[in-house]
Enzyme design. Structure first.
Site, short mmCIF file in Angstrom:
data_model
loop_
_atom_site.label_atom_id
_atom_site.label_comp_id
_atom_site.label_asym_id
_atom_site.label_seq_id
_atom_site.Cartn_x
_atom_site.Cartn_y
_atom_site.Cartn_z
N ARG A 132 0.84 -1.21 0.00
CA ARG A 132 0.00 0.00 0.00
C ARG A 132 0.87 1.26 0.00
NH1 ARG A 132 -3.17 -3.51 -0.79
NH2 ARG A 132 -4.82 -4.28 0.58
N GLU A 166 -14.46 -14.65 8.78
CA GLU A 166 -14.36 -14.10 7.43
C GLU A 166 -14.00 -15.16 6.39
OE1 GLU A 166 -11.46 -10.93 6.87
OE2 GLU A 166 -12.06 -10.64 4.80
N LYS A 180 -18.11 -11.85 8.32
CA LYS A 180 -17.53 -10.90 7.36
C LYS A 180 -17.40 -11.59 6.01
CE LYS A 180 -13.56 -7.88 6.51
NZ LYS A 180 -12.64 -6.93 7.13
P1 13P Z 1 -10.94 -5.07 2.06
O1 13P Z 1 -12.16 -4.30 2.45
O2 13P Z 1 -9.85 -4.23 1.46
O3 13P Z 1 -11.26 -6.31 1.28
O4 13P Z 1 -10.26 -5.55 3.41
C1 13P Z 1 -11.06 -6.04 4.40
C2 13P Z 1 -10.30 -7.06 5.14
O5 13P Z 1 -10.05 -6.92 6.31
C3 13P Z 1 -9.89 -8.27 4.42
O6 13P Z 1 -9.48 -9.24 5.34
#
Ligand code: 13P
Length: 338
Positions: free
Chosen positions: A28, A172, A214
């Site tokens: 980044r 997630e 998530k």
């Molecule tokens: P993004 O919203 O950039 O996909 O990142 C969220 C995240 O924490 C991915 O693990």
């Protein structure tokens, strides 16, 4: 833990994912022409967390291990800075992905070994929730049943350990948007993945009321010729979630996953314009909240204020989308004001 899970999905608010690992943060920073040093990562995270008014739209922030151990210029730990701003600190605890033996191009997430002791330390450092990310890629015959169950097993073991330590687990399972597949294929894979995940969470005794999901939104593949619009994405996403996510889960906090910041906001808004669902529909965005902030900052101390304005603006837009009250004109109004 249940009040914490509910607070993380309070109306009008969502989560800032600022838990980039050191290699991801290096990418980044390289994108804006900067070298990644520990001090620069600290300065950037300080910029994010000390944004005036952040607590109005951001309920929680996910930190990386290194960041949870760092301090602001005034000596307060970042966990204290956030708590004092009314924002709940959390921590990413997985250790990234590794190839799944026997299944080319598929990965499984690692990090369970020693996790009980790490959780104890994270609690002492001020974390109140946690995150673990699994990655599934759509392709020829993929994701395999083996990949889905290996990742669901790890998510369930992680979530049970998080709750044992008193932390709310964010579960997630990300189905990547990479590929030329259409919306229907993404929906099918997302449903199959989420069913496997909830089967394993039940088997390992995870208390759903004290957890959050998530997931990816159901999107057309990034290389698909026909791209679904926000209304189609919202209908397909809600349709998929209803097939697989128990009503006991208090909230769903979407990842942005490579969508542009405006797209991620518009899609969340469309989701919240639908009739009420059993769960809150919120955000846990990384790139979609931070991309404009990094651009505005560029590593310059004199741009910190402009970068914080950019963060507050994106957070406010997503706060409006949480209520289904976002309109593209709001982008201009606030930019002009800034
Ligand atoms: P993004 O919203 O950039 O996909 O990142 C969220 C995240 O924490 C991915 O693990």
């Amino acid at each position: 833990m249940i009040p914490t899970a509910q607070a993380l999905v309070s109306p009008g608010k969502g989560i800032l994912a600022a838990d980039e690992s050191t290699p991801t943060m290096a990418k980044r920073l390289a994108a804006i022409g900067l070298e990644s040093t520990e001090e620069r990562r600290r300065a950037y995270r300080q910029l994010l967390f000390t944004t005036p008014g952040i607590g109005e739209y951001i309920s929680g922030v996910i930190l990386f291990d290194e960041t949870l151990r760092q301090r602001a210029d005034d000596g307060r730990s970042f966990a204290e800075v956030l708590s004092q701003a009314g924002v709940i600190p959390g921590v990413k605890v997985d250790r990234g992905t590794t190839p799944l033996a026997g299944f080319p191009e598929e990965v499984v997430t690692e990090g369970l070994d020693g996790l009980r002791a790490r959780f104890a330390e994270y609690v002492s450092l001020g974390a109140r929730f946690a995150k673990w990310r699994a990655v599934l890629r759509i392709g020829d015959g993929r994701p395999s049943a083996a990949c889905r169950s290996a990742n669901a097993h790890a998510l369930a073991r992680y979530a049970a350990l998080a709750q044992e330590a008193g932390l709310v687990p964010i579960v997630e399972p990300e189905v990547l948007m990479d590929g030329a597949h259409g919306l229907e294929r993404c929906a099918e894979v997302t449903v199959a993945t989420l069913r496997t995940v909830y089967e394993h969470l039940a088997r390992y005794g995870v208390v759903l009321e004290a957890s959050l999901l998530k997931p990816n939104m159901v999107l057309s593949g990034a290389d698909c010729r026909v791209q679904a619009d926000a209304d189609q994405v919202a209908d397909a996403t809600i349709g998929a979630l209803r097939q697989a996510v128990p009503a006991a889960v208090p909230g769903i906090v979407f990842l942005s996953g490579g969508q542009s910041d405006l797209q991620a906001t518009a899609n969340l808004d469309a989701l919240n314009r639908r009739p009420p669902q059993p769960w809150q529909l919120s955000f846990s965005y990384g790139r979609a909240l931070q991309a404009p902030v990094l651009r505005a900052w560029g590593g310059e101390a004199e741009h910190v204020g402009a970068a914080q304005t950019a963060l507050l603006h994106r957070a406010a837009m997503n706060g409006a989308a949480r209520r289904g009250e976002y309109r593209p004109e709001l982008e201009q109004a606030v930019v002009a004001h800034a």
